[in-house]
Every structure is written in C-alpha cells, then in structure tokens.
Design a protein around this motif. Sequence first.
Motif, PDB file in Angstrom:
ATOM      1  N   TYR A  20     -39.219 -32.189   5.192  1.00 13.67           N
ATOM      2  CA  TYR A  20     -39.554 -33.433   4.508  1.00 13.67           C
ATOM      3  C   TYR A  20     -40.575 -33.118   3.413  1.00 13.67           C
ATOM      4  CZ  TYR A  20     -43.332 -33.383   8.004  1.00 13.67           C
ATOM      5  OH  TYR A  20     -44.377 -33.024   8.815  1.00 13.67           O
ATOM      6  N   PRO A  21     -40.645 -33.971   2.400  1.00 13.02           N
ATOM      7  CA  PRO A  21     -41.541 -33.690   1.276  1.00 13.02           C
ATOM      8  C   PRO A  21     -43.007 -33.681   1.698  1.00 13.02           C
ATOM      9  CG  PRO A  21     -40.059 -35.497   0.761  1.00 13.02           C
ATOM     10  CD  PRO A  21     -39.887 -35.188   2.211  1.00 13.02           C
ATOM     11  N   ALA A  22     -43.753 -32.792   1.078  1.00 14.79           N
ATOM     12  CA  ALA A  22     -45.191 -32.741   1.301  1.00 14.79           C
ATOM     13  C   ALA A  22     -45.866 -33.813   0.453  1.00 14.79           C
ATOM     14  CB  ALA A  22     -45.704 -31.359   0.908  1.00 14.79           C
ATOM     15  N   GLY A  23     -47.130 -34.020   0.689  1.00 14.12           N
ATOM     16  CA  GLY A  23     -47.915 -34.922  -0.154  1.00 14.12           C
ATOM     17  C   GLY A  23     -48.028 -34.362  -1.561  1.00 14.12           C
ATOM     18  N   SER A  24     -48.592 -35.124  -2.462  1.00 13.08           N
ATOM     19  CA  SER A  24     -48.609 -34.734  -3.879  1.00 13.08           C
ATOM     20  C   SER A  24     -49.354 -33.430  -4.128  1.00 13.08           C
ATOM     21  CB  SER A  24     -49.190 -35.859  -4.736  1.00 13.08           C
ATOM     22  OG  SER A  24     -50.513 -36.151  -4.326  1.00 13.08           O
ATOM     23  N   PHE A  25     -50.491 -33.200  -3.466  1.00  9.86           N
ATOM     24  CA  PHE A  25     -51.227 -31.959  -3.677  1.00  9.86           C
ATOM     25  C   PHE A  25     -50.427 -30.757  -3.192  1.00  9.86           C
ATOM     26  CE2 PHE A  25     -53.912 -28.513  -2.213  1.00  9.86           C
ATOM     27  CZ  PHE A  25     -54.655 -28.239  -3.346  1.00  9.86           C
ATOM     28  N   THR A  26     -49.913 -30.828  -1.967  1.00  9.66           N
ATOM     29  CA  THR A  26     -49.173 -29.696  -1.399  1.00  9.66           C
ATOM     30  C   THR A  26     -47.877 -29.463  -2.151  1.00  9.66           C
ATOM     31  OG1 THR A  26     -50.175 -30.143   0.748  1.00  9.66           O
ATOM     32  CG2 THR A  26     -48.223 -28.744   0.733  1.00  9.66           C
ATOM     33  N   ALA A  27     -47.213 -30.517  -2.581  1.00  9.15           N
ATOM     34  CA  ALA A  27     -45.989 -30.357  -3.380  1.00  9.15           C
ATOM     35  C   ALA A  27     -46.309 -29.639  -4.695  1.00  9.15           C
ATOM     36  CB  ALA A  27     -45.345 -31.714  -3.645  1.00  9.15           C
ATOM     37  N   ALA A  28     -47.417 -30.012  -5.329  1.00 12.44           N
ATOM     38  CA  ALA A  28     -47.824 -29.341  -6.563  1.00 12.44           C
ATOM     39  C   ALA A  28     -48.220 -27.890  -6.293  1.00 12.44           C
ATOM     40  CB  ALA A  28     -48.984 -30.100  -7.212  1.00 12.44           C
ATOM     41  N   LEU A  29     -48.872 -27.653  -5.171  1.00 14.73           N
ATOM     42  CA  LEU A  29     -49.252 -26.293  -4.786  1.00 14.73           C
ATOM     43  C   LEU A  29     -48.012 -25.407  -4.604  1.00 14.73           C
ATOM     44  CD1 LEU A  29     -51.469 -24.293  -3.779  1.00 14.73           C
ATOM     45  CD2 LEU A  29     -51.013 -25.197  -1.490  1.00 14.73           C
ATOM     46  N   LEU A  30     -47.013 -25.914  -3.908  1.00  8.39           N
ATOM     47  CA  LEU A  30     -45.782 -25.144  -3.697  1.00  8.39           C
ATOM     48  C   LEU A  30     -45.065 -24.885  -5.020  1.00  8.39           C
ATOM     49  CD1 LEU A  30     -44.544 -26.855  -0.411  1.00  8.39           C
ATOM     50  CD2 LEU A  30     -45.386 -24.498  -0.655  1.00  8.39           C
ATOM     51  N   ALA A  31     -45.063 -25.859  -5.905  1.00  2.38           N
ATOM     52  CA  ALA A  31     -44.447 -25.664  -7.223  1.00  2.38           C
ATOM     53  C   ALA A  31     -45.237 -24.634  -8.039  1.00  2.38           C
ATOM     54  CB  ALA A  31     -44.372 -26.999  -7.972  1.00  2.38           C
ATOM     55  N   LEU A  32     -46.556 -24.672  -7.948  1.00  8.21           N
ATOM     56  CA  LEU A  32     -47.395 -23.700  -8.638  1.00  8.21           C
ATOM     57  C   LEU A  32     -47.126 -22.293  -8.116  1.00  8.21           C
ATOM     58  CD1 LEU A  32     -49.766 -23.184 -10.609  1.00  8.21           C
ATOM     59  CD2 LEU A  32     -51.299 -23.593  -8.667  1.00  8.21           C
TER      60      LEU A  32
END
Length: 143
Positions: free
Chosen positions: A89-101
């Motif tokens: 399931y999708p992570a929160g906005s910070f963790t999603a941005a971290l994974l994309a980074l």
Amino acid sequence: MSEQPAFFQPGTTYLRGRWNFQCHAVAPNPFTGEIRALGFLCRRDETASPIALDPDDWATGEWEPQPAHIPAATAAHVLWHEHRDANGYPAGSFTAALLALWDQADDANSARLDAAWPDYAVARGLAATTDGLNRLRTIATTN
C-alpha cells in the motif's frame, strides 16, 4: 545449503560475542587497494562508532550474520512503490518522496539513505532478488 559469503556484505548486521557490526558498504582503501567493510561497531546497547574492517577481521570466522528485521509496513511500502503489488500500500507523503528520491540517488547518496533508513534499504535490496518479492509479500501480510 547456502554458501558463506567471502566477506562482510552491505546491509547486513553481524554479531561476534558481545560485538555488533552493521555493514553499510564495502570499498577498497584508496591508498592500498585493500578491501574494507565500512560500518558501525558497538557492544550491545551501547553507542556505535564508525569503523573500517579488513579481511583479517573477517578471517576470524566468528561473525554471525543476523536476520534483518523488516517491519510489515516497510515491506508493504516497498512492494507498492516498486511494483504496485496488491499486497502493498502507498506510504505517506514523506516516505513516498524518500523512496522516489532513492530511485534517483547515485551510489554515494544511496549509501547515505541506506544508513539513515536501514529497514527500507534491506527491503529495497530484497525486492531486487529472485524470491524477494514473495518474501516481502509474506512480511507485509504477517502482521
């Protein structure tokens, strides 16, 4: 039976007696070319110190790799981020941005992210292995 690696492996924590060694990278010494395992060494429940271990340290043969702990939520976030897997399931906005980074990071910055978020580093590494997605699915659905 799996074969013992020839040296410390990045992303692995080792136990030797009362010592813990968390290996974050393996690289050659820039002056001698001798391979070094870079990470943190500490006694249990004490502050860790940065260290570079060499092949002689490995040769003691007493380092026991410890199973990596990946929380169920971490496994689910990586499954979703990497493959839009139904068990994730999708992570929160910070963790999603971290994974994309992390996807865009060069080796040096990826190593920094590995050191700061070791559970995500292990889960991302596991996702890239042959049976890793199945193992992450099991972790994500266990808790």
